[in-house]
Design an enzyme around this catalytic site. Structure first.
Site, mmCIF file in Angstrom:
data_model
loop_
_atom_site.group_PDB
_atom_site.id
_atom_site.type_symbol
_atom_site.label_atom_id
_atom_site.label_comp_id
_atom_site.label_asym_id
_atom_site.label_seq_id
_atom_site.Cartn_x
_atom_site.Cartn_y
_atom_site.Cartn_z
ATOM 1 N N ARG A 178 -20.330 96.440 -43.769
ATOM 2 C CA ARG A 178 -20.532 97.187 -44.997
ATOM 3 C C ARG A 178 -19.937 98.603 -44.976
ATOM 4 N NH1 ARG A 178 -25.683 97.885 -47.447
ATOM 5 N NH2 ARG A 178 -26.426 98.501 -45.410
ATOM 6 N N ARG A 182 -12.125 103.617 -48.596
ATOM 7 C CA ARG A 182 -11.409 103.593 -49.873
ATOM 8 C C ARG A 182 -10.034 104.236 -49.765
ATOM 9 N NH1 ARG A 182 -16.716 106.025 -52.839
ATOM 10 N NH2 ARG A 182 -18.052 104.221 -52.407
ATOM 11 N N ARG A 256 -36.104 101.467 -36.682
ATOM 12 C CA ARG A 256 -35.709 102.847 -36.416
ATOM 13 C C ARG A 256 -36.443 103.718 -37.419
ATOM 14 N NH1 ARG A 256 -32.862 103.515 -32.611
ATOM 15 N NH2 ARG A 256 -32.557 105.703 -33.065
ATOM 16 N N ARG A 287 -28.083 114.571 -40.426
ATOM 17 C CA ARG A 287 -27.791 115.079 -41.773
ATOM 18 C C ARG A 287 -28.617 116.316 -42.066
ATOM 19 N NH1 ARG A 287 -28.356 110.030 -45.898
ATOM 20 N NH2 ARG A 287 -30.385 109.500 -45.001
ATOM 21 N N GLU A 311 -32.349 116.027 -40.490
ATOM 22 C CA GLU A 311 -32.794 114.653 -40.232
ATOM 23 C C GLU A 311 -32.335 114.199 -38.850
ATOM 24 O OE1 GLU A 311 -32.044 111.689 -43.401
ATOM 25 O OE2 GLU A 311 -31.199 110.451 -41.813
ATOM 26 N N TYR A 358 -34.117 95.796 -45.285
ATOM 27 C CA TYR A 358 -33.856 97.049 -45.980
ATOM 28 C C TYR A 358 -33.587 96.728 -47.443
ATOM 29 C CZ TYR A 358 -32.117 101.328 -47.770
ATOM 30 O OH TYR A 358 -31.980 102.452 -48.553
ATOM 31 N N ASP A 360 -33.007 98.599 -51.253
ATOM 32 C CA ASP A 360 -32.952 99.787 -52.091
ATOM 33 C C ASP A 360 -34.069 99.681 -53.130
ATOM 34 O OD1 ASP A 360 -30.990 101.510 -51.165
ATOM 35 O OD2 ASP A 360 -29.364 100.383 -52.096
HETATM 36 C C1 LIG Z 1 -34.897 107.182 -45.223
HETATM 37 C C2 LIG Z 1 -34.780 106.253 -46.395
HETATM 38 C C3 LIG Z 1 -33.972 106.601 -47.458
HETATM 39 C C4 LIG Z 1 -33.875 105.751 -48.541
HETATM 40 N N1 LIG Z 1 -33.052 106.119 -49.582
HETATM 41 C C5 LIG Z 1 -32.939 105.314 -50.630
HETATM 42 C C6 LIG Z 1 -32.062 105.665 -51.706
HETATM 43 O O1 LIG Z 1 -31.412 106.705 -51.692
HETATM 44 N N2 LIG Z 1 -31.984 104.809 -52.759
HETATM 45 C C7 LIG Z 1 -32.700 103.640 -52.814
HETATM 46 O O2 LIG Z 1 -32.596 102.913 -53.803
HETATM 47 N N3 LIG Z 1 -33.548 103.281 -51.808
HETATM 48 C C8 LIG Z 1 -33.676 104.091 -50.727
HETATM 49 N N4 LIG Z 1 -34.526 103.740 -49.704
HETATM 50 C C9 LIG Z 1 -35.316 102.486 -49.803
HETATM 51 C C10 LIG Z 1 -36.703 102.667 -50.450
HETATM 52 O O3 LIG Z 1 -37.465 103.599 -49.714
HETATM 53 C C11 LIG Z 1 -37.396 101.300 -50.501
HETATM 54 O O4 LIG Z 1 -36.677 100.435 -51.327
HETATM 55 C C12 LIG Z 1 -38.833 101.319 -51.036
HETATM 56 O O5 LIG Z 1 -39.612 102.269 -50.405
HETATM 57 C C13 LIG Z 1 -39.472 99.957 -50.842
HETATM 58 O O6 LIG Z 1 -40.767 99.936 -51.426
HETATM 59 P P1 LIG Z 1 -41.936 99.084 -50.778
HETATM 60 O O7 LIG Z 1 -43.065 99.135 -51.728
HETATM 61 O O8 LIG Z 1 -41.419 97.760 -50.376
HETATM 62 O O9 LIG Z 1 -42.271 99.829 -49.399
HETATM 63 P P2 LIG Z 1 -42.921 101.245 -49.092
HETATM 64 O O10 LIG Z 1 -42.366 102.285 -49.995
HETATM 65 O O11 LIG Z 1 -42.804 101.474 -47.643
HETATM 66 O O12 LIG Z 1 -44.450 101.033 -49.473
HETATM 67 C C14 LIG Z 1 -45.340 100.289 -48.664
HETATM 68 C C15 LIG Z 1 -46.695 100.974 -48.719
HETATM 69 O O13 LIG Z 1 -47.682 100.142 -48.095
HETATM 70 C C16 LIG Z 1 -48.586 100.977 -47.398
HETATM 71 N N5 LIG Z 1 -49.256 100.189 -46.368
HETATM 72 C C17 LIG Z 1 -48.689 99.594 -45.292
HETATM 73 N N6 LIG Z 1 -49.629 98.965 -44.551
HETATM 74 C C18 LIG Z 1 -50.828 99.163 -45.173
HETATM 75 C C19 LIG Z 1 -52.155 98.784 -44.876
HETATM 76 N N7 LIG Z 1 -52.456 98.089 -43.778
HETATM 77 N N8 LIG Z 1 -53.138 99.157 -45.730
HETATM 78 C C20 LIG Z 1 -52.852 99.885 -46.837
HETATM 79 N N9 LIG Z 1 -51.599 100.299 -47.155
HETATM 80 C C21 LIG Z 1 -50.590 99.937 -46.339
HETATM 81 C C22 LIG Z 1 -47.685 102.060 -46.814
HETATM 82 O O14 LIG Z 1 -48.436 103.219 -46.470
HETATM 83 C C23 LIG Z 1 -46.726 102.305 -47.975
HETATM 84 O O15 LIG Z 1 -47.196 103.323 -48.832
HETATM 85 C C24 LIG Z 1 -34.606 104.539 -48.569
HETATM 86 C C25 LIG Z 1 -35.400 104.187 -47.488
HETATM 87 C C26 LIG Z 1 -35.488 105.026 -46.392
HETATM 88 C C27 LIG Z 1 -36.304 104.595 -45.223
#
Ligand SMILES: Cc1cc2nc3c(=O)[nH]c(=O)nc-3n(C[C@H](O)[C@H](O)[C@H](O)COP(=O)(O)OP(=O)(O)OC[C@H]3O[C@@H](n4cnc5c(N)ncnc54)[C@H](O)[C@@H]3O)c2cc1C
Length: 377
Positions: A178, A182, A256, A287, A311, A358, A360
């Site tokens: 990925r 360009r 990670r 970063r 970071e 992963y 988005d």
């Molecule tokens: C550093 C980083 C940068 C990113 N940048 C981008 C970006 O620029 N653009 C983009 O589109 N996406 C980005 N993403 C991706 C984005 O963060 C995810 O798509 C999104 O957070 C996924 O949502 P989720 O609900 O699946 O998970 P999460 O947001 O992780 O939510 C899961 C929740 O479950 C809770 N949980 C877990 N276990 C338990 C438990 N036992 N009891 C109660 N609660 C619990 C956690 O505390 C958390 O709040 C990035 C991700 C990272 C790591």
């Protein structure tokens, strides 16, 4: 709302859990309890105002919303307006700044030439042929066979080493599939039709998504503390780590993570952009984020100081799983856990931690909308 007679329990208030809760409340008109083990809603997308500078920032790293999906765009716009922010990434190598991903501007500045797009291939071919790589066997050879050694050494090697703490020679060439490269001047990081930053931040989106009489949110509550007293008939939507759900019976999935160091600098503008990569291995961080640039529309930010966040990338110790490690060991484990999950009744395990993928934000939202459609069938 107590647990007795509870029809829907959502574990986790990130995008996956919040979209599911919102859909259950507004479409099924059913009561739903959302439990979140952190002290805030929004999962890793949570954002808030910095207490010292008033600058809005993303607690778990810069999050840019982007999507090519009209359904997701229409859905998210019910909860927020977006500013016109357009994401571009720059990188610093030996004190000079270049565009990332590597594009024609990067190549021309690096080699001090003025190539046209149709001249790039022949120009790089000369560099690539010097190495004589027939069949790339690892990440390093693949990168060199795409761009030649000088560009690889300058922009890819050090950054990858810092990001993965592994020598690219010891990483599979498949990781590089990925790498965007360009031969034109396009400097947009994403190609999505829609992108931007929510005008009032991500935190407000989640407040609005969960603001229905049918939804109750309980913070600081871990699913594993109440698991044994959840009624059998309650439908559970679980977005926590899948290996934890099964008490790590096959072993722990590895991730990670990132560590952030916050600093306030005495300038209105420290680096002129929201994200600056540091390509060289001698610089310990990967970063620097400067969140004020995510909101160019804001006129109330201070002019005498700015917030920057460095970071650092490291292996997760279980406290903040961010990026799944897609090696053979983890792939084997996740297949076993998914197989177990298929046999469960009354529970959906998903989201980025539930799937060990992963995603988005727009993928997560789309996935939740589709899961909800299936829930109704
Ligand atoms: C550093 C980083 C940068 C990113 N940048 C981008 C970006 O620029 N653009 C983009 O589109 N996406 C980005 N993403 C991706 C984005 O963060 C995810 O798509 C999104 O957070 C996924 O949502 P989720 O609900 O699946 O998970 P999460 O947001 O992780 O939510 C899961 C929740 O479950 C809770 N949980 C877990 N276990 C338990 C438990 N036992 N009891 C109660 N609660 C619990 C956690 O505390 C958390 O709040 C990035 C991700 C990272 C790591």
């Amino acid at each position: 709302m107590g647990l007795s007679g509870l029809k829907y329990l959502v574990v986790g208030s990130g995008f996956f859990g919040s979209v599911m809760a919102e859909r259950i409340a507004t479409q099924l008109k059913e009561k739903v309890l959302v439990i979140e083990k952190r002290n805030h809603i929004g999962g890793n997308c949570y954002s808030l105002d910095d207490a010292e500078t008033g600058i809005h920032y993303h607690l778990y790293g810069t999050h840019i919303f982007h999507t090519p999906n009209p359904r997701v765009w229409e859905y998210i716009n019910r909860f927020t307006e977006f500013n016109g922010y357009f994401h571009q990434v720059l990188t610093t190598h030996k004190g000079r700044v270049f565009q990332m991903p590597v594009n024609l501007e990067t190549i021309n500045t690096f080699y001090n030439v003025s190539l046209k797009p149709f001249e790039v291939e022949a120009f790089l071919k000369k560099e690539i042929e010097k190495e004589n790589i027939k069949e790339p066997r690892n990440f390093e050879e693949k990168a060199i066979s795409m761009m030649g050694r000088p560009l690889y050494e300058a922009f890819i090697r050090g950054y990858t080493l810092k990001q993965w703490q592994k020598d690219p020679k010891d990483m599979p060439e498949s990781v590089l599939k990925r790498l965007p490269f360009r031969s034109n001047y396009n400097e947009s990081y994403y190609f999505s039709r829609w992108q931007g930053i929510p005008l009032h931040g991500y935190g407000k989106i989640f407040e609005k998504m969960l603001d229905y009489d049918e939804i109750e949110v309980k913070l600081n509550l871990d699913f594993f503390k109440i698991r044994d007293i959840i009624p059998k008939e309650t439908k559970i939507i679980y977005s926590g780590p899948i290996d934890q759900y099964f008490d790590y019976k096959y072993g722990k999935l590895e991730y990670r993570t990132l560590r952030f160091e916050r600093e306030v600098q005495p300038y209105e503008d420290y680096q002129g952009t929201s994200v600056m990569n540091y390509a060289d291995v001698e610089v310990p961080f990967t970063r620097i984020h400067e969140p004020r640039h995510l909101h160019p529309e804001r006129t109330d930010y201070p002019t005498d100081k700015t917030l920057i966040i460095k970071e650092f990338s490291l292996l997760d110790d279980g406290s903040n799983p961010y990026y799944p490690i897609n090696d053979e060991r983890n792939q084997n484990l996740i297949l076993k856990y998914r197989e177990e999950a298929r046999n469960l009744k009354n529970i959906v395990i998903s989201g980025r931690l539930g799937e060990y993928k992963y995603y988005d934000m727009h993928d997560t939202i789309n996935h939740a909308l589709e899961m909800f459609d299936n829930l109704q069938k």
